[in-house]
Design an enzyme around this catalytic site. Structure first.
Site, PDB file in Angstrom:
ATOM      1  N   CYS A 163      82.968   3.838 -28.101  1.00  0.00           N
ATOM      2  CA  CYS A 163      82.231   4.607 -27.091  1.00  0.00           C
ATOM      3  C   CYS A 163      82.902   5.941 -26.754  1.00  0.00           C
ATOM      4  O   CYS A 163      82.224   6.959 -26.601  1.00  0.00           O
ATOM      5  CB  CYS A 163      81.991   3.780 -25.831  1.00  0.00           C
ATOM      6  SG  CYS A 163      83.446   3.040 -25.084  1.00  0.00           S
ATOM      7  N   ASP A 198      74.952   7.655 -21.957  1.00  0.00           N
ATOM      8  CA  ASP A 198      75.644   6.391 -22.206  1.00  0.00           C
ATOM      9  C   ASP A 198      75.572   6.052 -23.697  1.00  0.00           C
ATOM     10  O   ASP A 198      74.486   5.910 -24.253  1.00  0.00           O
ATOM     11  CB  ASP A 198      74.974   5.292 -21.374  1.00  0.00           C
ATOM     12  CG  ASP A 198      75.726   3.981 -21.403  1.00  0.00           C
ATOM     13  OD1 ASP A 198      76.664   3.841 -22.216  1.00  0.00           O
ATOM     14  OD2 ASP A 198      75.378   3.079 -20.619  1.00  0.00           O
ATOM     15  N   HIS A 221      76.447   3.253 -25.067  1.00  0.00           N
ATOM     16  CA  HIS A 221      76.470   1.807 -25.259  1.00  0.00           C
ATOM     17  C   HIS A 221      75.102   1.250 -25.647  1.00  0.00           C
ATOM     18  O   HIS A 221      74.547   0.368 -24.979  1.00  0.00           O
ATOM     19  CB  HIS A 221      77.005   1.109 -24.009  1.00  0.00           C
ATOM     20  CG  HIS A 221      78.399   1.509 -23.659  1.00  0.00           C
ATOM     21  ND1 HIS A 221      78.681   2.576 -22.819  1.00  0.00           N
ATOM     22  CD2 HIS A 221      79.594   1.013 -24.056  1.00  0.00           C
ATOM     23  CE1 HIS A 221      80.004   2.701 -22.707  1.00  0.00           C
ATOM     24  NE2 HIS A 221      80.575   1.766 -23.447  1.00  0.00           N
TER      25      HIS A 221
END
Length: 395
Positions: free
Chosen positions: A75, A277, A279
């Protein structure tokens, strides 16, 4: 499409914007101001135009025998890719460039995207970043922090002749004007001190051969400032200065998040940060035969996530892009005015001269590298095979 799998899990951006509070406070996105009550659609376009890099799966194994997905560990590398991609967008297309689905984009856009594809021969791929991280003490598959990502991008940029960026990573919370100007005006050199960590693929070095030529002059600057804004939690004294950074025209946002959970912060509303994000796990995407990239999965058309600034982990890295020297001079003026104006705790220092007690500043140069991480693994395997054969023959 790939994103259709997540339609039921994540609210679409246009719907989520309705949930923003009724407020006259402006929303700041990478140096641009938006007002929810008058130009909500422009805010939507501005957010979706940012290149969005997420976990991917089914790419070729890193190093030839390593992982074929970065889910669970990549990430912060993806956030670093997003910050760098924003710098390249500003460099080639301008900050006000907008992306629209199915609209034909310029060749420079596709060339930027190709720099980040999940292939070992792409300059800023997950493969190159993970292997370069080995020299920073990070095993492939290990989580990176903001400073490690900054150091990796600094090293990889030395091989990227097309974009020709000067990457400066501040040390000890101090930005040295003299060193930056020396680096950005430094003549390009094709050789230098080799870094033992530089396991770059030969074709990666060749992919970004300079076509425009390295003209003498100011090299566009990617300035990264790793910071620790507290011990276990962010110190409230830094919040106003941190928010000011997103207002600067040179802003590339910030890398950070929560422990082992990285986000790319692109702006704020009040005391909430807005971030992309990484993820989400998507399938590997390669370029087409004509060099274009199916780019829909590289733009976040989902909700712009928000979090309270006080929930931010104190370890962050700020990013700024200065295409011309005047942009850097303007940034220095803004820092003096907005960041250093308070005499209490300063987020970072900006000094004119190189500190005398520091080692001399030598602008980084491109190492001479011919060995790749994959080749290193292959050659080591062959060495072990020869040793086993020799042992058998000896017996």
């Amino acid at each position: 499409s790939v994103l259709s799998r997540y339609e039921n899990q994540i609210t679409i951006l246009s719907d989520y914007l309705e949930e923003f509070p009724e407020t006259d406070e402006p929303v700041w996105i990478l140096g641009r101001q938006h007002h929810l009550n008058t130009d909500k659609s422009k805010l939507l376009l501005d957010i979706s135009a940012r290149l969005w890099f997420t976990y991917r799966r089914k790419f070729s194994p890193i190093g030839g025998t390593g992982p074929s997905s970065d889910a669970g560990w990549g990430c912060m590398l993806r956030c670093g890719q997003m910050m760098l991609a924003q710098a390249l967008i500003c460099r080639h297309l301008g900050r006000d460039w907008q992306w629209e689905k199915h609209k034909k984009q310029p060749e420079e856009y596709h060339r930027i995207l190709r720099c980040f594809l999940d292939r070992k021969d792409c300059c800023y791929s997950i493969h190159q970043m993970a292997q370069m991280g080995v020299g920073e003490g990070k095993s492939i598959g290990e989580w990176f922090g903001p400073n490690t990502v900054a150091q990796v991008l600094k090293k990889l940029a030395l091989f990227d002749e097309w974009n020709s960026l000067a990457v400066y990573v501040s040390m000890d919370n101090t930005v040295v004007i003299e060193d930056i100007k020396k680096m950005c005006w430094s003549p390009a050199q094709s050789s230098g001190i080799a870094h033992s960590s530089a396991h770059l693929h030969r074709s990666a070095l060749g992919q970004n051969k300079n076509t425009a030529g390295l003209c003498p002059g100011w090299k566009p600057l990617l300035l990264m400032i790793p910071l620790r804004l507290g011990i276990n939690h962010i110190n409230p004294v830094y919040i106003d200065a941190f928010k000011e950074c997103f207002k600067m025209p040179q802003s590339l946002g910030a890398l950070g998040g929560k422990p082992n959970n990285a986000y790319y912060f692109i702006g704020f509303l009040g005391n909430e940060l807005i971030y992309l994000d990484p993820h989400t796990t998507q399938s590997f995407v390669d370029s087409e035969e004509n060099g274009t990239v199916d780019d829909e999965s590289f733009h976040c058309q989902q909700a712009p996530h928000r979090m309270k600034i006080m929930n931010l982990d104190p370890s962050v890295a700020l990013g700024f892009f200065c295409k011309e020297e005047c942009d850097f001079d303007n940034w220095c003026t803004l820092v003096q005015k907005e960041i250093l104006k308070q005499q209490s705790l300063r987020m970072f220092e900006l000094v004119q001269k190189h500190p005398p007690h520091w080692p001399p500043f030598i602008p980084p140069t491109k190492p001479e590298v011919t060995t790749t991480g994959a080749e290193l693994i292959e050659s080591t395997d062959k060495l072990f095979e020869l040793e086993e054969e020799f042992e058998i023959l000896s017996v």
